[in-house]
Design a protein around this motif. Structure first.
Motif, mmCIF file in Angstrom:
data_model
loop_
_atom_site.group_PDB
_atom_site.id
_atom_site.type_symbol
_atom_site.label_atom_id
_atom_site.label_comp_id
_atom_site.label_asym_id
_atom_site.label_seq_id
_atom_site.Cartn_x
_atom_site.Cartn_y
_atom_site.Cartn_z
ATOM 1 N N VAL A 407 72.606 40.404 30.385
ATOM 2 C CA VAL A 407 71.390 40.867 31.064
ATOM 3 C C VAL A 407 70.249 39.889 30.779
ATOM 4 O O VAL A 407 70.042 39.479 29.632
ATOM 5 N N GLU A 408 69.512 39.544 31.819
ATOM 6 C CA GLU A 408 68.393 38.602 31.699
ATOM 7 C C GLU A 408 67.215 39.122 32.515
ATOM 8 O O GLU A 408 67.400 39.676 33.607
ATOM 9 N N ALA A 409 66.024 38.929 32.000
ATOM 10 C CA ALA A 409 64.823 39.372 32.719
ATOM 11 C C ALA A 409 63.626 38.554 32.272
ATOM 12 O O ALA A 409 63.588 38.047 31.141
ATOM 13 N N GLY A 410 62.656 38.428 33.175
ATOM 14 C CA GLY A 410 61.426 37.718 32.853
ATOM 15 C C GLY A 410 60.272 38.250 33.675
ATOM 16 O O GLY A 410 60.467 38.908 34.703
ATOM 17 N N ASP A 411 59.062 37.990 33.218
ATOM 18 C CA ASP A 411 57.885 38.440 33.965
ATOM 19 C C ASP A 411 56.737 37.469 33.784
ATOM 20 O O ASP A 411 56.749 36.602 32.891
ATOM 21 N N VAL A 412 55.720 37.603 34.649
ATOM 22 C CA VAL A 412 54.471 36.848 34.544
ATOM 23 C C VAL A 412 53.341 37.787 34.919
ATOM 24 O O VAL A 412 53.520 38.724 35.706
ATOM 25 N N GLY A 413 52.173 37.539 34.356
ATOM 26 C CA GLY A 413 51.023 38.372 34.685
ATOM 27 C C GLY A 413 49.726 37.698 34.316
ATOM 28 O O GLY A 413 49.711 36.708 33.574
ATOM 29 N N MET A 414 48.644 38.228 34.859
ATOM 30 C CA MET A 414 47.316 37.705 34.512
ATOM 31 C C MET A 414 46.288 38.813 34.646
ATOM 32 O O MET A 414 46.444 39.751 35.428
ATOM 33 N N LYS A 415 45.237 38.662 33.857
ATOM 34 C CA LYS A 415 44.101 39.574 33.905
ATOM 35 C C LYS A 415 42.825 38.746 33.928
ATOM 36 O O LYS A 415 42.642 37.850 33.100
ATOM 37 N N LEU A 416 41.947 39.034 34.894
ATOM 38 C CA LEU A 416 40.693 38.325 35.036
ATOM 39 C C LEU A 416 39.536 39.307 34.916
ATOM 40 O O LEU A 416 39.566 40.392 35.520
ATOM 41 N N THR A 417 38.509 38.928 34.144
ATOM 42 C CA THR A 417 37.351 39.792 33.953
ATOM 43 C C THR A 417 36.080 38.964 34.101
ATOM 44 O O THR A 417 35.966 37.872 33.545
ATOM 45 N N LYS A 418 35.142 39.505 34.881
ATOM 46 C CA LYS A 418 33.840 38.850 35.023
ATOM 47 C C LYS A 418 32.804 39.911 35.358
ATOM 48 O O LYS A 418 32.897 40.565 36.407
ATOM 49 N N GLY A 419 31.833 40.092 34.472
ATOM 50 C CA GLY A 419 30.815 41.094 34.701
ATOM 51 C C GLY A 419 31.433 42.473 34.870
ATOM 52 O O GLY A 419 32.263 42.909 34.074
ATOM 53 N N PRO A 420 31.089 43.176 35.950
ATOM 54 C CA PRO A 420 31.622 44.526 36.148
ATOM 55 C C PRO A 420 33.020 44.558 36.759
ATOM 56 O O PRO A 420 33.604 45.629 36.904
ATOM 57 N N PHE A 421 33.572 43.385 37.095
ATOM 58 C CA PHE A 421 34.874 43.336 37.776
ATOM 59 C C PHE A 421 36.012 43.043 36.807
ATOM 60 O O PHE A 421 35.869 42.269 35.855
ATOM 61 N N GLU A 422 37.171 43.669 37.093
ATOM 62 C CA GLU A 422 38.382 43.404 36.325
ATOM 63 C C GLU A 422 39.576 43.491 37.269
ATOM 64 O O GLU A 422 39.702 44.451 38.032
ATOM 65 N N GLY A 423 40.436 42.488 37.234
ATOM 66 C CA GLY A 423 41.608 42.477 38.105
ATOM 67 C C GLY A 423 42.865 42.140 37.326
ATOM 68 O O GLY A 423 42.833 41.345 36.381
ATOM 69 N N VAL A 424 43.994 42.768 37.703
ATOM 70 C CA VAL A 424 45.282 42.538 37.061
ATOM 71 C C VAL A 424 46.337 42.327 38.138
ATOM 72 O O VAL A 424 46.361 43.040 39.153
ATOM 73 N N ALA A 425 47.212 41.347 37.936
ATOM 74 C CA ALA A 425 48.354 41.112 38.820
ATOM 75 C C ALA A 425 49.584 40.866 37.958
ATOM 76 O O ALA A 425 49.508 40.130 36.962
ATOM 77 N N TYR A 426 50.723 41.456 38.351
ATOM 78 C CA TYR A 426 51.928 41.392 37.510
ATOM 79 C C TYR A 426 53.180 41.366 38.398
ATOM 80 O O TYR A 426 53.227 42.009 39.451
ATOM 81 N N TYR A 427 54.198 40.617 37.921
ATOM 82 C CA TYR A 427 55.485 40.546 38.636
ATOM 83 C C TYR A 427 56.614 40.401 37.617
ATOM 84 O O TYR A 427 56.473 39.698 36.609
ATOM 85 N N TYR A 428 57.758 41.061 37.904
ATOM 86 C CA TYR A 428 58.941 40.915 37.048
ATOM 87 C C TYR A 428 60.198 40.765 37.891
ATOM 88 O O TYR A 428 60.248 41.179 39.059
ATOM 89 N N TYR A 429 61.212 40.179 37.279
ATOM 90 C CA TYR A 429 62.528 40.048 37.929
ATOM 91 C C TYR A 429 63.598 40.185 36.846
ATOM 92 O O TYR A 429 63.435 39.653 35.735
ATOM 93 N N GLY A 430 64.677 40.907 37.174
ATOM 94 C CA GLY A 430 65.746 41.089 36.200
ATOM 95 C C GLY A 430 67.111 41.094 36.844
ATOM 96 O O GLY A 430 67.269 41.440 38.017
ATOM 97 N N SER A 431 68.093 40.700 36.065
ATOM 98 C CA SER A 431 69.498 40.756 36.476
ATOM 99 C C SER A 431 70.235 41.621 35.457
ATOM 100 O O SER A 431 70.438 41.201 34.315
ATOM 101 N N GLY A 432 70.586 42.857 35.888
ATOM 102 C CA GLY A 432 71.169 43.819 34.970
ATOM 103 C C GLY A 432 70.129 44.632 34.219
ATOM 104 O O GLY A 432 70.462 45.502 33.422
ATOM 105 N N VAL A 457 49.353 45.389 41.556
ATOM 106 C CA VAL A 457 48.025 44.762 41.573
ATOM 107 C C VAL A 457 47.011 45.857 41.321
ATOM 108 O O VAL A 457 47.185 47.007 41.760
ATOM 109 N N GLN A 458 45.945 45.500 40.636
ATOM 110 C CA GLN A 458 44.966 46.509 40.200
ATOM 111 C C GLN A 458 43.583 45.896 40.169
ATOM 112 O O GLN A 458 43.399 44.764 39.716
ATOM 113 N N GLY A 459 42.619 46.635 40.670
ATOM 114 C CA GLY A 459 41.228 46.200 40.618
ATOM 115 C C GLY A 459 40.349 47.293 40.059
ATOM 116 O O GLY A 459 40.551 48.482 40.342
ATOM 117 N N ALA A 460 39.380 46.907 39.257
ATOM 118 C CA ALA A 460 38.435 47.868 38.676
ATOM 119 C C ALA A 460 37.035 47.301 38.789
ATOM 120 O O ALA A 460 36.820 46.091 38.660
#
Length: 541
Positions: A407-432, A457-460
């Protein structure tokens, strides 16, 4: 120069000033010599000081222009003092009286008392410094909101933190047909109400930290009690609850671990704690502080699903030995060996292969990078997971087939924040990897791995200093394995949309209102969906 010496010099200066004052009225001519007599009798003047001041006074009085016209005056004792008679040249100046003498005497006594007090204080300080033992001092460090209470007992920091939450949740069934392995419960056709925990249960975390022989040491005990009745099953405290009288709440003891390390060499963690793969996905999920998808609201468990299974696979809390590197220019890495988990037939009905034999551990790793980019505070991360699943069995594989899968799996993600804004984006992929939980339905009955992927994806945005609005969308997909027999009921896709308001009433308390819509699709025509409205609060300290 001692206080006593300074006092005596000041007193002598005052007497000299009195003696050098010009000529006064003849009736007051001997008050100065009377003062000298009193001070000499009290021991404030030595014989030499007394004789010198008297001689100086007599010299001035004999050389005054009107000394010969001065009248004869008797002392109170009747003794003639004509030889020491003196006049003050300026009749506006009064001769020293008894009040002046008393004030001088009082000042001398006060100075002596102050000197004695200073000596006593200095002696006490020396004794305190000699007896000081840092290991015996207990104090409370300044409180930081959300960081708990820290007590420093000698060389040990003891930190106690935690949180409590509770929500009224109404789940409206949207209908449809059952999807095996789906997270929606809309096909039941029944609405449900509950007062329950959200994605987090309650929490009480005890941390102890110290430094010995240059090594930073730590121990953590994390206890996570729910508020609903426990009905322990396959998922232990996270199994569905039991809405029957005389029940008791469950306790999820997720964290028991120790750490040892230095700032230059990094840290070793040994024990049970959150894993590395997909950890940042859930820690940055806004539904961590609310409810999200309920999973089951009719008999609520310790936790809801939040966005688990609808955007990421649950990271889990695993026994592990993990190395965490020092941070270098914002870059940090971790790698660990962990207790391997079984392949699990979550969809039921014999739809997935299972395993229970493990000759090698699970391996997980993660890299994070923190930076500031164009005014944004940014975090990037990527993690992986590898585990060899051995002795897979199913209704199509015999118990002695010795079939296995890596079984193998991996992911990537990022979070950006500036003043009153916050954003998150995430992705994963797996085999098994499977979907929702680690290795849930990851391997088909023929022993071949199913591929899976997902994202959210998420925004605040803080529309007011204390009021934040959040919106997110996420999907988890599970694909058929090569050569797998078509199963129209098997889950293919889980997705949800979430909108929430978070109001920080105080540093401790956050009031939450949320709406979540969850939908599950099968590989065939079956679909189901439900909608959840939640309102409640979380308190953290």
């Amino acid at each position: 120069m001692s206080l006593k010496l300074r006092h005596r010099l000041g007193l002598l200066g005052s007497i000299v000033c009195l003696g050098t004052v010009g000529v006064a009225q003849s009736a007051q001519a001997d008050d100065y010599t009377e003062l000298l007599d009193i001070l000499r009798a009290k021991g404030s003047l030595t014989r030499g000081e007394y004789n010198g001041l008297l001689a100086h006074h007599l010299h001035r009085t004999h050389t005054a222009p009107d000394v010969q016209q001065s009248s004869y005056r008797k002392s109170p004792s009747g003794r003639s003092r004509s030889s020491r008679n003196a006049n003050y040249g300026d009749s506006s100046l009064d001769a020293p009286d008894v009040t002046t003498i008393a004030a001088a005497s009082a000042a001398r006594r006060a100075a002596a008392d102050a000197e004695a007090s200073a000596r006593s204080a200095q002696s006490t300080l020396f004794r305190a410094q000699h007896d000081y033992d840092p290991a015996s001092i207990v104090r409370v460090k300044p409180y930081v909101a959300g960081k708990g209470v820290t007590i420093q007992a000698g060389q040990i920091d003891i930190n106690l933190s935690g949180f409590i939450n509770g929500y009224y949740t109404f789940n409206g069934a949207g209908g449809g047909s059952p999807v095996a392995g789906g997270v929606s419960t809309g096909s039941t056709g029944f609405d449900s109400s509950a007062v329950r925990n959200g994605l987090l249960p309650g929490g009480l975390i005890l941390k102890l930290n110290t430094t010995q022989d240059g090594i930073d040491l730590g121990a953590v005990f994390g206890m996570y009690p729910g508020i609903n009745n426990a009905d322990v099953g396959t998922f232990n405290a996270n199994s569905g609850g039991s809405p029957v009288g005389l029940g008791t709440a469950g306790l999820d003891f997720r964290q028991v671990y120790m750490t040892a390390g230095t700032k230059d060499l990094g840290t070793i963690k040994i024990g049970r704690d959150i894993a590395l793969f997909a950890a940042d996905a859930i820690l940055n999920d806004a539904t961590l502080l609310s409810v999200g998808s309920t999973g089951s609201n009719a008999n609520p468990a310790n936790t809801s699903l939040g966005r688990i299974g609808v955007g990421y696979v649950y990271t889990d809390w695993l026994p592990q030995i993990t190395y965490i590197s020092p941070k270098w220019h914002g870059l940090q890495g971790s790698i660990g060996v962990m207790t391997p988990l079984d392949e699990f037939n979550y969809a039921g009905g014999g739809r997935s292969a299972v395993s229970s034999q493990h000759s090698s551990p699970m391996v997980q790793g993660k890299v994070t990078y923190d930076a500031t980019i164009e005014g944004f505070t940014a975090r990037f991360w990527s993690s992986f997971l590898i585990q060899h699943q051995q002795s897979l069995t199913s209704n199509a594989l015999s118990d002695n087939s010795k079939h296995s899968a890596m079984v193998e799996a991996g992911d990537v993600g990022m979070k950006l924040t500036k003043g009153p804004f916050e954003g998150v984006a995430y992705y994963y992929y797996g085999s098994g990897l499977g979907t929702t939980g680690l290795f849930f339905d990851g391997v088909a009955t023929n022993g071949r791995k199913r591929n899976s992927e997902g994202y959210y994806v998420q925004g605040a945005y803080k529309i007011l200093p204390r009021l934040k609005i959040v919106g997110s969308y996420g999907v988890s997909n599970l694909y058929s394995a090569a050569g797998e027999v078509y199963d129209p009921l098997m889950v293919r896709r889980n997705e949800s949309e979430v909108g929430a308001l978070y109001y920080n009433l105080t540093d401790w308390m956050t009031i939450v209102g949320e709406y979540a819509h969850t939908k599950s699709d099968s590989h065939g025509p079956n679909k189901e969906d439900d909608s959840t409205i939640s309102a409640g609060a979380m308190m953290t300290f």
